[in-house]
Design an enzyme around this catalytic site. Structure first.
Site, PDB file in Angstrom:
ATOM      1  NE  ARG A   1       1.415  53.553 158.575  1.00 56.33           N
ATOM      2  CZ  ARG A   1       0.568  52.217 159.075  1.00 56.33           C
ATOM      3  NH1 ARG A   1       0.591  50.758 158.424  1.00 56.33           N
ATOM      4  NH2 ARG A   1      -0.015  51.981 159.640  1.00 56.33           N
TER       5      ARG A   1
ATOM      6  NE  ARG B   1      -4.685  49.541 162.605  1.00 53.57           N
ATOM      7  CZ  ARG B   1      -3.708  50.709 162.157  1.00 53.57           C
ATOM      8  NH1 ARG B   1      -3.466  51.943 162.810  1.00 53.57           N
ATOM      9  NH2 ARG B   1      -3.014  49.594 161.111  1.00 53.57           N
TER      10      ARG B   1
ATOM     11  NE  ARG C   1      -3.140  52.893 157.373  1.00 54.52           N
ATOM     12  CZ  ARG C   1      -2.461  52.217 157.848  1.00 54.52           C
ATOM     13  NH1 ARG C   1      -2.001  51.986 156.469  1.00 54.52           N
ATOM     14  NH2 ARG C   1      -3.917  51.183 158.333  1.00 54.52           N
TER      15      ARG C   1
ATOM     16  NE  ARG D   1      -7.046  43.009 159.268  1.00 61.09           N
ATOM     17  CZ  ARG D   1      -5.634  43.827 158.441  1.00 61.09           C
ATOM     18  NH1 ARG D   1      -5.840  43.229 157.086  1.00 61.09           N
ATOM     19  NH2 ARG D   1      -4.709  44.700 158.998  1.00 61.09           N
TER      20      ARG D   1
ATOM     21  CE  LYS E   1      -0.292  43.137 157.512  1.00 61.15           C
ATOM     22  NZ  LYS E   1      -0.381  44.079 158.912  1.00 61.15           N
TER      23      LYS E   1
HETATM   24  P1  AP5 Z   1       4.548  49.207 157.598  1.00 59.36           P
HETATM   25  O1  AP5 Z   1       4.994  47.902 156.450  1.00 59.36           O
HETATM   26  O2  AP5 Z   1       2.737  50.188 156.847  1.00 59.36           O
HETATM   27  O3  AP5 Z   1       3.558  48.024 158.010  1.00 59.36           O
HETATM   28  P2  AP5 Z   1       2.271  47.045 158.195  1.00 59.36           P
HETATM   29  O4  AP5 Z   1       1.997  45.904 158.497  1.00 59.36           O
HETATM   30  O5  AP5 Z   1       2.097  46.874 155.984  1.00 59.36           O
HETATM   31  O6  AP5 Z   1       1.223  48.018 158.768  1.00 59.36           O
HETATM   32  P3  AP5 Z   1      -0.566  48.091 159.006  1.00 59.36           P
HETATM   33  O7  AP5 Z   1      -0.402  49.409 159.538  1.00 59.36           O
HETATM   34  O8  AP5 Z   1      -0.281  49.243 156.960  1.00 59.36           O
HETATM   35  O9  AP5 Z   1      -1.219  47.076 158.995  1.00 59.36           O
HETATM   36  P4  AP5 Z   1      -2.209  46.818 159.899  1.00 59.36           P
HETATM   37  O10 AP5 Z   1      -2.230  45.325 158.883  1.00 59.36           O
HETATM   38  O11 AP5 Z   1      -2.702  47.200 160.543  1.00 59.36           O
HETATM   39  O12 AP5 Z   1      -3.496  48.225 158.021  1.00 59.36           O
HETATM   40  P5  AP5 Z   1      -4.444  47.749 156.993  1.00 59.36           P
HETATM   41  O13 AP5 Z   1      -3.881  48.820 155.658  1.00 59.36           O
HETATM   42  O14 AP5 Z   1      -3.998  46.492 156.247  1.00 59.36           O
HETATM   43  O15 AP5 Z   1       5.515  49.500 158.823  1.00 59.36           O
HETATM   44  C1  AP5 Z   1       4.429  50.456 159.998  1.00 59.36           C
HETATM   45  C2  AP5 Z   1       5.759  51.343 159.468  1.00 59.36           C
HETATM   46  O16 AP5 Z   1       7.115  51.429 160.417  1.00 59.36           O
HETATM   47  C3  AP5 Z   1       6.330  52.311 158.414  1.00 59.36           C
HETATM   48  O17 AP5 Z   1       6.203  53.596 158.858  1.00 59.36           O
HETATM   49  C4  AP5 Z   1       7.747  51.864 158.067  1.00 59.36           C
HETATM   50  O18 AP5 Z   1       8.749  52.770 157.581  1.00 59.36           O
HETATM   51  C5  AP5 Z   1       7.946  51.440 159.260  1.00 59.36           C
HETATM   52  N1  AP5 Z   1       9.184  49.778 159.216  1.00 59.36           N
HETATM   53  C6  AP5 Z   1       8.513  48.729 158.061  1.00 59.36           C
HETATM   54  N2  AP5 Z   1       8.873  47.996 158.648  1.00 59.36           N
HETATM   55  C7  AP5 Z   1      10.392  48.174 159.636  1.00 59.36           C
HETATM   56  C8  AP5 Z   1      11.080  47.794 160.129  1.00 59.36           C
HETATM   57  N3  AP5 Z   1      11.918  46.268 159.853  1.00 59.36           N
HETATM   58  N4  AP5 Z   1      12.418  48.799 161.019  1.00 59.36           N
HETATM   59  C9  AP5 Z   1      12.120  50.372 161.140  1.00 59.36           C
HETATM   60  N5  AP5 Z   1      10.916  50.875 161.125  1.00 59.36           N
HETATM   61  C10 AP5 Z   1       9.924  49.534 159.996  1.00 59.36           C
HETATM   62  O19 AP5 Z   1      -6.004  47.206 157.454  1.00 59.36           O
HETATM   63  C11 AP5 Z   1      -5.788  48.712 157.738  1.00 59.36           C
HETATM   64  C12 AP5 Z   1      -8.109  48.362 158.243  1.00 59.36           C
HETATM   65  O20 AP5 Z   1      -8.934  47.954 156.593  1.00 59.36           O
HETATM   66  C13 AP5 Z   1      -7.794  47.803 159.430  1.00 59.36           C
HETATM   67  O21 AP5 Z   1      -7.974  47.815 160.737  1.00 59.36           O
HETATM   68  C14 AP5 Z   1      -9.632  46.821 158.712  1.00 59.36           C
HETATM   69  O22 AP5 Z   1     -10.335  47.769 159.434  1.00 59.36           O
HETATM   70  C15 AP5 Z   1      -9.692  46.722 157.386  1.00 59.36           C
HETATM   71  N6  AP5 Z   1      -9.173  45.626 156.444  1.00 59.36           N
HETATM   72  C16 AP5 Z   1      -7.904  45.885 155.784  1.00 59.36           C
HETATM   73  N7  AP5 Z   1      -7.873  43.798 155.295  1.00 59.36           N
HETATM   74  C17 AP5 Z   1      -8.839  43.617 155.524  1.00 59.36           C
HETATM   75  C18 AP5 Z   1      -9.616  42.651 156.325  1.00 59.36           C
HETATM   76  N8  AP5 Z   1      -9.114  41.759 155.137  1.00 59.36           N
HETATM   77  N9  AP5 Z   1     -10.650  42.064 156.256  1.00 59.36           N
HETATM   78  C19 AP5 Z   1     -11.234  42.932 157.526  1.00 59.36           C
HETATM   79  N10 AP5 Z   1     -11.152  43.906 158.048  1.00 59.36           N
HETATM   80  C20 AP5 Z   1      -9.811  44.321 156.928  1.00 59.36           C
END
Ligand code: AP5
Length: 216
Positions: free
Chosen positions: A127, A172, A161, A88, A13
């Site tokens: 990552r 997660r 992270r 979410r 994402k």
């Molecule tokens: P990346 O693009 O970073 O993946 P992502 O989908 O953004 O993953 P996140 O871990 O950031 O998502 P998340 O939803 O768990 O975390 P968030 O920060 O939102 O890619 C990952 C890796 O893969 C990178 O190294 C990249 O280079 C590589 N990659 C990407 N695409 C690729 C491809 N096509 N091929 C190969 N490699 C690739 O949330 C964190 C925490 O915050 C949650 O757990 C929760 O506790 C809280 N939180 C956030 N939002 C909310 C909400 N709305 N409600 C409640 N709690 C929330």
């Protein structure tokens, strides 16, 4: 144009959101980044959120809805927004419609990035990001051009992270399956849900998303 990027942890994402910002001039609203910034600031919310995030659980809806509403207000003069990590839960999806509706805005596309569990584990375990500007990298799939130097800002410090460890990643993923995946039918019914195979290269995935946006 307003988009939602949906998908499990590590689906890509954030990676795709950055490409959408660069190509279409949209504003990325990442709730994960907002929470991590609260954690870094040491605020009361940050202290509370850190515990929840380290357990791989979701931060309560009322906090997240208030947070995103303020950011949507601030971004409302832009060409459009990319919601990365929000909504979410069903309550968040319904609240988003109310917040956008009050401004006469709608969601144009909900893009679901589909990836399997093996890819999630491999992506999250490799990552890392620049400690200065936040540019994202991966041990295998996206290394800096010059080893140890950020391509974007030239800094030499990188971070990983704390929630990217195996135990938290499992939690997660469970939270995604239990609380987030059930909102997919909500968008399917509205006709805005588009599925994209997230297992291709970053460029292939972006090409598919671009095709959806450009109506190709
Ligand atoms: P990346 O693009 O970073 O993946 P992502 O989908 O953004 O993953 P996140 O871990 O950031 O998502 P998340 O939803 O768990 O975390 P968030 O920060 O939102 O890619 C990952 C890796 O893969 C990178 O190294 C990249 O280079 C590589 N990659 C990407 N695409 C690729 C491809 N096509 N091929 C190969 N490699 C690739 O949330 C964190 C925490 O915050 C949650 O757990 C929760 O506790 C809280 N939180 C956030 N939002 C909310 C909400 N709305 N409600 C409640 N709690 C929330």
């Amino acid at each position: 144009m307003n988009l939602i990027l949906l998908g499990p942890p590590g689906a890509g994402k954030g990676t795709q959101a950055q490409r959408l910002v660069d190509t279409y001039g949209l504003v990325q609203l990442s709730t994960g980044d907002m929470l991590r910034s609260e954690v870094s600031s040491g605020s009361d919310l940050g202290l509370r959120a850190k515990k929840i995030m380290d357990e791989g659980q979701l931060v309560p809806d009322d906090i997240m809805i208030a947070m995103i509403s303020g950011q949507i207000d601030a971004a409302s003069a832009s060409d459009g927004i990319i919601l990365d990590g929000f909504p979410r839960t069903t309550a968040q999806a319904e609240a988003l419609d109310v917040v956008l509706g009050a401004k006469g805005l709608t969601v144009d596309h909900v893009i679901q990035l589909e990836v399997d569990e093996d890819a999630i584990v491999s992506r999250l375990s490799g990552r890392f990001s620049c400690a200065a500007c936040g540019e994202g990298y991966h041990d295998t799939y996206a290394r800096p051009e010059v080893e140890g130097v950020c391509d974007k800002c030239g800094a030499k410090e990188f971070t990983r992270r704390s929630d990217d460890n195996a135990h938290t990643v499992r939690s997660r993923l469970a939270a995604y399956n239990k609380q987030t995946a059930p909102i997919l039918p909500y968008y399917l019914e509205k006709g805005s849900l588009k599925r994209v195979d997230g297992l291709g290269t970053m460029e292939t995935v972006f090409g598919e998303i671009k095709g959806i946006i450009d109506g190709v």
